[in-house]
Write an enzyme that holds these catalytic residues in place. Sequence first.
Site, PDB file in Angstrom:
ATOM      1  N   ASP A   1       0.830  -1.211   0.000  1.00  0.00           N
ATOM      2  CA  ASP A   1       0.000   0.000   0.000  1.00  0.00           C
ATOM      3  C   ASP A   1       0.859   1.254   0.000  1.00  0.00           C
ATOM      4  O   ASP A   1       1.999   1.257   0.457  1.00  0.00           O
ATOM      5  CB  ASP A   1      -0.925   0.013   1.219  1.00  0.00           C
ATOM      6  CG  ASP A   1      -0.151   0.054   2.525  1.00  0.00           C
ATOM      7  OD1 ASP A   1       0.872  -0.663   2.624  1.00  0.00           O
ATOM      8  OD2 ASP A   1      -0.543   0.787   3.448  1.00  0.00           O
ATOM      9  N   GLU A   2       0.292   2.320  -0.502  1.00  0.00           N
ATOM     10  CA  GLU A   2       0.846   3.681  -0.393  1.00  0.00           C
ATOM     11  C   GLU A   2       2.315   3.753  -0.789  1.00  0.00           C
ATOM     12  O   GLU A   2       3.095   4.467  -0.162  1.00  0.00           O
ATOM     13  CB  GLU A   2       0.649   4.205   1.036  1.00  0.00           C
ATOM     14  CG  GLU A   2      -0.816   4.300   1.431  1.00  0.00           C
ATOM     15  CD  GLU A   2      -1.020   4.685   2.885  1.00  0.00           C
ATOM     16  OE1 GLU A   2      -1.977   5.439   3.169  1.00  0.00           O
ATOM     17  OE2 GLU A   2      -0.238   4.225   3.739  1.00  0.00           O
TER      18      GLU A   2
END
Length: 512
Positions: A301-302
């Site tokens: 993620d991210e």
Amino acid sequence: MRAALSPVPVRVRVHDAEPFPLTTQTTISGEAAAAGTLRSLLQARTGRQPALVASGAIRLHIEGGGTPESYRLVVGSAGISVIGHDAAGLFYGVQTLGQLVESAPGGWRVPAVEIDDFPRFAYRGVMLDVARHFFDVQTVTAVIDRAASLKLNHLHLHLTDDQGWRLAVESWPKLTEQGSASAVRGDRGGYYSKEDYRRIVEYAAERHMTVVPEIDMPGHTHAIGLAYPELVQDPALSPGMAAEIAQGRQPSPRKGVGYQGTAVGFSSLRIHDPRTYEFLHAVLAEVAEGTPGPFLHIGGDEALSTDAGDFAAFMQRASAIASSHGKVVVAWHEAGAVPGLVAGAVGQYWGSVNPADGADRKALAFVERGGRVILSPSDAVYLDMKYDADTPIGLDWANGPTSVRRSYEWEPSDVIRGLPEEAILGVEAPLWTETVSSLADIDHMMFPRVASAAEAAWSPATIENEWRTWGSFRQRIAGLGPLWKSMGIGFFRSPEVPWADSDRASAPPAGL
């Protein structure tokens, strides 16, 4: 009977008959582990601990032939029977029995009921972020007890992030020697030795919970660089993060210095360095070896400072490495955009109840490659969100604060259009800890909203059960307040819930 059952059972029949009295003469017989659990529950709730005998008034048994984790509970004036399909089902039947115990003018009692129950989804989880703030083994085991009491059966541990690396790896010892000391706000860091981790895994297993370790990559990796700087890129600031730093809202990350802020997206592993993959092989092999459960979470993620092509190349290799160690790969939904992700990987969706920016398409891509989806909609089950604007800790980025009602009023099958029920592995409620630093904080943010997530994961769909309404739920968890208090849980007394001021039996809401 008082309306204190959560998650809602599949079938409940209340009888107009005398309740079962709990006295100093009450006895328990049957399966030893379940009997021990029930004795502890009754001790906390009533101050009495029934004796274990060969043939007791409360009988606990395992009988095959039903759905995994299912149970049947029958209460009459002369005795109680709890029959589990397996050990987990018996454990959950005992938890339901503990919720049924009520105080009345004549003493403690259990109302006359018949309950047949089984879970909707196989995966029912809670996540604890131990990277932003570190929590010792005792705190983690307390979270396990709390989660298991609501029939949750997976504990996802977010073990690594920019702020700290929390699990000892023998082949890369500097990860904890140099990468574990930092935390948000400069608070105490720490890490789990292999023995600590083994204790957590075994404690969870005794309560029918599976530990899911997460090593987040290729972003959220600043702490790796504290130990092995050759493995990470220099911090790269997005325009938004640069603005926050300029306004004094976030500290500026510096290579080789522990990060105490809460910004995301500035770190990345070196995608094209062969040593990065030597690191992955060794670390994931050790984590997999110490984890008897089937899942290994690799983050994804991210990764805002990782080029999209590099991200795809990395996640393809990382998922293959994790799979090579005999584990089912789990990744956040962003990894669904990677065509070469290992087949059968599970996607964890953390978008909103109403998907945006293609998050739903990325989640569906896991299913197209033979995997399934864990639902963690951030604006419903992220336990770190504030209850309201005045909540002293927590965040509000997931479409504003998440009230108890908002945490409850969503239906898993409605979140991602085109996602069939059989492709939903389950529901998980994450607790990120940027602002959470103690067990008291954990309790405040988990309870009562974790019961919403547990009900979404265990109970029948909202259209299939008349109890699955906000009006019913708020009354039922109001009745659970005394039990939670007796268990030492410092729950948030939300004004949305008519909390019981005493243990006196209260009339059930309509439909109960």
